[in-house]
Motif scaffolding. Structure first.
Motif, PDB file in Angstrom:
ATOM      1  N   ALA A 133     103.043 103.149   1.039  1.00  0.00           N
ATOM      2  CA  ALA A 133     103.269 103.633   2.405  1.00  0.00           C
ATOM      3  C   ALA A 133     102.984 105.129   2.490  1.00  0.00           C
ATOM      4  CB  ALA A 133     104.693 103.323   2.841  1.00  0.00           C
ATOM      5  N   SER A 165     105.596  99.586  -2.955  1.00  0.00           N
ATOM      6  CA  SER A 165     105.525  99.750  -1.500  1.00  0.00           C
ATOM      7  C   SER A 165     105.882 101.157  -1.018  1.00  0.00           C
ATOM      8  CB  SER A 165     106.356  98.686  -0.778  1.00  0.00           C
ATOM      9  OG  SER A 165     107.711  98.793  -1.121  1.00  0.00           O
ATOM     10  N   LEU A 218     103.598  94.472  -5.451  1.00  0.00           N
ATOM     11  CA  LEU A 218     103.506  95.120  -4.142  1.00  0.00           C
ATOM     12  C   LEU A 218     104.865  95.657  -3.700  1.00  0.00           C
ATOM     13  CD1 LEU A 218     101.189  92.873  -1.950  1.00  0.00           C
ATOM     14  CD2 LEU A 218     100.816  95.252  -2.586  1.00  0.00           C
ATOM     15  N   ARG A 219     105.902  94.865  -3.897  1.00  0.00           N
ATOM     16  CA  ARG A 219     107.248  95.322  -3.530  1.00  0.00           C
ATOM     17  C   ARG A 219     107.630  96.555  -4.335  1.00  0.00           C
ATOM     18  NH1 ARG A 219     108.042  89.849  -2.603  1.00  0.00           N
ATOM     19  NH2 ARG A 219     108.652  89.365  -4.737  1.00  0.00           N
TER      20      ARG A 219
END
Length: 71
Positions: free
Chosen positions: A61, A57, A53-54
């Motif tokens: 977004a 991201s 996820l990091r």
């Protein structure tokens, strides 16, 4: 009560969008938990999912923004 229902509906919409843009294996390990002050809070089941996820991201977004979400 109406405000709570609207918030729940928005979370559901974010979850559906999340599932659409991330790989299926990651979607099974993560959930949109909340949306607060322009930030989507996503819970990961394990460290590997959190790391992925990091990594994604910025593109996640951008995908949310392209669908009209302010994250």
């Amino acid at each position: 009560m109406a405000r709570l229902a609207a918030h729940a509906g928005h979370l559901q919409k974010l979850q559906q969008l999340f599932e659409k843009v991330v790989p299926a294996t990651l979607a099974r390990s993560c959930r949109v938990a909340n949306y607060k002050a322009g930030a989507a809070i996503i819970h990961a089941e394990n460290g590997a999912a959190a790391t992925k996820l990091r990594q994604i991201s910025p593109s996640l977004a951008e995908a949310f923004r392209s669908e009209g979400e302010q994250v």
